[in-house]
Design a protein around this motif. Sequence first.
Motif, PDB file in Angstrom:
ATOM      1  N   GLU A  42      -8.585   7.128  -9.332  1.00 17.42           N
ATOM      2  CA  GLU A  42      -9.059   5.995 -10.135  1.00 17.42           C
ATOM      3  C   GLU A  42      -7.867   5.154 -10.581  1.00 17.42           C
ATOM      4  O   GLU A  42      -6.854   5.688 -11.035  1.00 17.42           O
ATOM      5  CB  GLU A  42      -9.831   6.499 -11.362  1.00 17.42           C
ATOM      6  N   VAL A  43      -7.998   3.839 -10.459  1.00 11.98           N
ATOM      7  CA  VAL A  43      -6.949   2.921 -10.887  1.00 11.98           C
ATOM      8  C   VAL A  43      -7.306   2.380 -12.267  1.00 11.98           C
ATOM      9  O   VAL A  43      -8.408   1.863 -12.473  1.00 11.98           O
ATOM     10  CB  VAL A  43      -6.784   1.750  -9.900  1.00 11.98           C
ATOM     11  N   ILE A  44      -6.381   2.513 -13.205  1.00  8.63           N
ATOM     12  CA  ILE A  44      -6.549   1.980 -14.547  1.00  8.63           C
ATOM     13  C   ILE A  44      -5.677   0.733 -14.680  1.00  8.63           C
ATOM     14  O   ILE A  44      -4.476   0.778 -14.410  1.00  8.63           O
ATOM     15  CB  ILE A  44      -6.146   3.011 -15.617  1.00  8.63           C
ATOM     16  N   ARG A  69      -8.784   4.428   2.967  1.00  8.45           N
ATOM     17  CA  ARG A  69      -7.974   5.556   3.438  1.00  8.45           C
ATOM     18  C   ARG A  69      -7.357   6.339   2.279  1.00  8.45           C
ATOM     19  O   ARG A  69      -6.510   7.200   2.491  1.00  8.45           O
ATOM     20  CB  ARG A  69      -6.872   5.036   4.368  1.00  8.45           C
ATOM     21  N   GLY A  70      -7.795   6.044   1.064  1.00  8.61           N
ATOM     22  CA  GLY A  70      -7.304   6.783  -0.094  1.00  8.61           C
ATOM     23  C   GLY A  70      -5.956   6.334  -0.593  1.00  8.61           C
ATOM     24  O   GLY A  70      -5.344   6.998  -1.434  1.00  8.61           O
ATOM     25  N   ARG A  71      -5.455   5.185  -0.113  1.00 12.45           N
ATOM     26  CA  ARG A  71      -4.161   4.683  -0.533  1.00 12.45           C
ATOM     27  C   ARG A  71      -4.330   3.741  -1.721  1.00 12.45           C
ATOM     28  O   ARG A  71      -5.389   3.138  -1.916  1.00 12.45           O
ATOM     29  CB  ARG A  71      -3.476   3.934   0.603  1.00 12.45           C
ATOM     30  N   ARG A  86       0.849  -1.190   0.000  1.00 13.66           N
ATOM     31  CA  ARG A  86       0.000   0.000   0.000  1.00 13.66           C
ATOM     32  C   ARG A  86       0.886   1.242   0.000  1.00 13.66           C
ATOM     33  O   ARG A  86       1.932   1.241   0.649  1.00 13.66           O
ATOM     34  CB  ARG A  86      -0.925   0.017   1.225  1.00 13.66           C
ATOM     35  N   THR A  87       0.441   2.276  -0.692  1.00 16.43           N
ATOM     36  CA  THR A  87       1.203   3.516  -0.704  1.00 16.43           C
ATOM     37  C   THR A  87       0.256   4.699  -0.645  1.00 16.43           C
ATOM     38  O   THR A  87      -0.834   4.679  -1.243  1.00 16.43           O
ATOM     39  CB  THR A  87       2.098   3.609  -1.957  1.00 16.43           C
ATOM     40  N   ASN A  88       0.648   5.725   0.092  1.00 16.77           N
ATOM     41  CA  ASN A  88      -0.189   6.914   0.247  1.00 16.77           C
ATOM     42  C   ASN A  88      -0.247   7.715  -1.047  1.00 16.77           C
ATOM     43  O   ASN A  88       0.721   7.764  -1.815  1.00 16.77           O
ATOM     44  CB  ASN A  88       0.348   7.814   1.362  1.00 16.77           C
ATOM     45  N   LEU A  89      -1.395   8.339  -1.273  1.00 18.54           N
ATOM     46  CA  LEU A  89      -1.591   9.201  -2.441  1.00 18.54           C
ATOM     47  C   LEU A  89      -2.068  10.572  -1.973  1.00 18.54           C
ATOM     48  O   LEU A  89      -3.005  11.136  -2.522  1.00 18.54           O
ATOM     49  CB  LEU A  89      -2.600   8.575  -3.408  1.00 18.54           C
TER      50      LEU A  89
END
Length: 383
Positions: free
Chosen positions: A162-164, A173-175, A137-140
């Motif tokens: 959005e993930v493509i 948590r928006g990660r 997981r990584t913060n965005l």
Amino acid sequence: MGRQDNNLRALNRTGWLRPVPSALLVGYTGDLSVPVQASISFGSGNQFLVGSTFPVSVDVLNGIGQKVSSDEANGELRVSASVGEILNGQVTVQNVGSGGISYSVEGSQIARRPISSTDTIHDFGLPTSITISVDGRTNLDVKPKDSNGNEIRYDGLQVEKEVIGNVGRIDSRGRFHATNAGDGEVIITIGKAETKVPVTVTEASPFNDVQTNHAYYEEILFGVERGFFRGYPNGDFRPNQNVLRQHVASVLVREFDLEGQAAPNPNYVDVPDDHGTFSEIAIATEQGWVQGNRSTGKFRPTSALTRGQMAMVLTRAYDLDAGDVSTSFSDVKSSDEPYEAIQALASKGITTGYSDGTFRPNEPISRAHFATFMKRLIDHLEE
């Protein structure tokens, strides 16, 4: 101007208050119900993204710094039409431009704060690309800035993510949560501003302490997949831990597929036949890869393997020589015991030494570095 903490405060041209000597209060005869100054508040930062909405508050003061009710003041808040509009103390940024938010009483402006707006984000504060292993997981978290590095506020706007590609999802948590190996991208949108971050998801690392972005991940994984390196029961690899003399015997016995082969007892006084790596040490000794100290009869199985000893062990095991190639290391003399072995490794490109021109033959070798030497050596032999 007004009183605060036995001082007067005078309004400067931007609407902020500054202290002046309290002696000026003497003889003040102005109407204390009349607002003569104000301060406008909407937090720090004056630059907003188009579409932002934010509340504005005003503190209104009379001539000696006493608060005057905004209802009594009967003042008016305005925002420059070049930026947006204000309704019931809420500003909506509608256009790209610059101007100000002002407060006026009976047509006379008594406070103003500058404001500007943009529809372009130069830097979202995100990495240019993401490489992560499965289940990572990584913060965005975004921190928008303009081309000059100044903050851009986006109050009231949602950050859309959005993930493509079938590589992951956005968690609660928006990660970014990587779920499948492959390539994709994450699209971040704030208002009309958008950025794309390429994402590469790799298979999960088999070890807790060696992530896929580790400097020697590929070399360690090579050793594990080939079978000559193993981790620990708790899931660690311990890449920075020193290789012990007993370990190098185990690595080579596995690589040459000699596990379980019978070998005579080398009769080391510190390696009894119930020692955990007795068989590997016996096989490696019979093969001529390792040897103990003849005068003491000890093998020293738990002593750290040095880089010089590593060179000698590998050249014996793989029958390497330097040929006519000679490489100079400032800390390796031709009279040193591991000199020829170090030259052999250097001539094959298996070692280049350190950037300062040293080889550091007496320095212990770590598990990560030994994995690297093994991969380079095997790659060379399989060319």
